[in-house]
Write a protein that holds these residues in place. Sequence first.
Motif, PDB file in Angstrom:
ATOM      1  N   SER A 181       0.840  -1.206   0.000  1.00  0.00           N
ATOM      2  CA  SER A 181       0.000   0.000   0.000  1.00  0.00           C
ATOM      3  C   SER A 181       0.869   1.248   0.000  1.00  0.00           C
ATOM      4  O   SER A 181       0.562   2.239  -0.684  1.00  0.00           O
ATOM      5  N   SER A 251     -12.385  -2.206  -2.188  1.00  0.00           N
ATOM      6  CA  SER A 251     -11.916  -0.846  -2.443  1.00  0.00           C
ATOM      7  C   SER A 251     -10.666  -0.845  -3.309  1.00  0.00           C
ATOM      8  O   SER A 251     -10.484   0.035  -4.161  1.00  0.00           O
ATOM      9  N   THR A 252      -9.787  -1.845  -3.131  1.00  0.00           N
ATOM     10  CA  THR A 252      -8.576  -1.913  -3.934  1.00  0.00           C
ATOM     11  C   THR A 252      -8.895  -2.205  -5.399  1.00  0.00           C
ATOM     12  O   THR A 252      -8.344  -1.572  -6.311  1.00  0.00           O
ATOM     13  N   GLN A 255     -10.494   0.872  -6.816  1.00  0.00           N
ATOM     14  CA  GLN A 255      -9.477   1.902  -7.021  1.00  0.00           C
ATOM     15  C   GLN A 255      -8.687   1.635  -8.297  1.00  0.00           C
ATOM     16  O   GLN A 255      -8.365   2.564  -9.066  1.00  0.00           O
ATOM     17  N   HIS A 275     -10.184   9.102  -7.499  1.00  0.00           N
ATOM     18  CA  HIS A 275      -9.014   8.256  -7.258  1.00  0.00           C
ATOM     19  C   HIS A 275      -8.323   8.632  -5.944  1.00  0.00           C
ATOM     20  O   HIS A 275      -7.841   7.761  -5.214  1.00  0.00           O
ATOM     21  N   GLY A 278     -10.348   7.267  -3.207  1.00  0.00           N
ATOM     22  CA  GLY A 278     -10.085   5.833  -3.118  1.00  0.00           C
ATOM     23  C   GLY A 278      -8.773   5.534  -2.423  1.00  0.00           C
ATOM     24  O   GLY A 278      -8.662   4.557  -1.668  1.00  0.00           O
ATOM     25  N   ALA A 279      -7.763   6.368  -2.661  1.00  0.00           N
ATOM     26  CA  ALA A 279      -6.473   6.171  -2.002  1.00  0.00           C
ATOM     27  C   ALA A 279      -6.602   6.302  -0.494  1.00  0.00           C
ATOM     28  O   ALA A 279      -5.998   5.533   0.265  1.00  0.00           O
ATOM     29  N   VAL A 282      -8.418   3.055   0.714  1.00  0.00           N
ATOM     30  CA  VAL A 282      -7.573   1.860   0.671  1.00  0.00           C
ATOM     31  C   VAL A 282      -6.524   1.901   1.779  1.00  0.00           C
ATOM     32  O   VAL A 282      -6.305   0.909   2.489  1.00  0.00           O
TER      33      VAL A 282
END
Length: 316
Positions: A181, A251-252, A255, A275, A278-279, A282
């Motif tokens: 991550s 979510s990954t 994303q 995005h 989403g980051a 995640v």
Amino acid sequence: MTVAATKVQAWHRTVSPHRYRRVVAIAGTFLALIVLSGAAVRLTEAGLGCEDWPTCNDDRFLPEWELHGWIEFGNRLISGVVAVATIAAVLSAYRRVPRRPDLIRWAWGLVAGVVAQILLGAVTVLADLHPMVVAGHFLLSMVLLWNAVVLWDRSGRAPTPTRPIVDRRTVRVGRASIALSTIVLLTGTVVTGTGPNSGDSRASRLPFELTDVARIHSVAAWCLVTSVVVLLLLLAAQGQLIRSARLLLVSTVGQGAIGYVQFALGVPAAIVAAHILGAILVWTLAVLTYLQLFEHPVESVLGTDRTGHSAVDLPE
């Protein structure tokens, strides 16, 4: 003194563990919000709407009636709200019953991070949005979110040593997911620093080919997805159904889909904003999932305040 008066006095003197968790959750929410507001500044080309710091322009504290100036200045105002929220987390840690030195230390970490973030924000403006400084600004926000998630998690369990609820291999995969991550975040900032959304037409860009750095970022993302799938399989084999791990996979994958769409469409601002959201999601779920791999002993609602008197966690 009546029983009701005693309860009211205790209410004002102490903060219950449940209430403290809510304070930390609010602080964490504002820390995520400042990332989004910073993204709005960059994606609306308002990064140099205020060209100076701490004033907006030269000797003007407030911007003129112009959209970009107020977008940038609004982000600075939100930073002030974030500072208040983190200070509240520290003050509440001192009033929490039972008082926990570990929570006080983690709460002070939030304050130190916010101060560093404010100073780095000033450097970002004074450096004319250099992409490496902008990347550091974003990554420091991710560190602050990690701090907030850890503080929230620790405040919900007893301050005793924990042990894994899964085998060593699963813990190692959980650590790999955190590491991957981090790599995804790092490579993502390189893509951002190379791409078109600089925050201002005067800002410089990193000297890379966008396609090349995007591919590296994509490979890192696929490695992260793989590690999360392996983690879920290992958890299922041990009868551990951790909700955050399942949410992390969803979510990954989502994303990744957003990333491919934004690249195919030429990196439009609206999809870039999704995005970035989403980051945040995640990263938060990756940290929380790893923490959930360890036991969570429940803290007693009875404690002792600094005067030595017993205190009860009052109902919310």
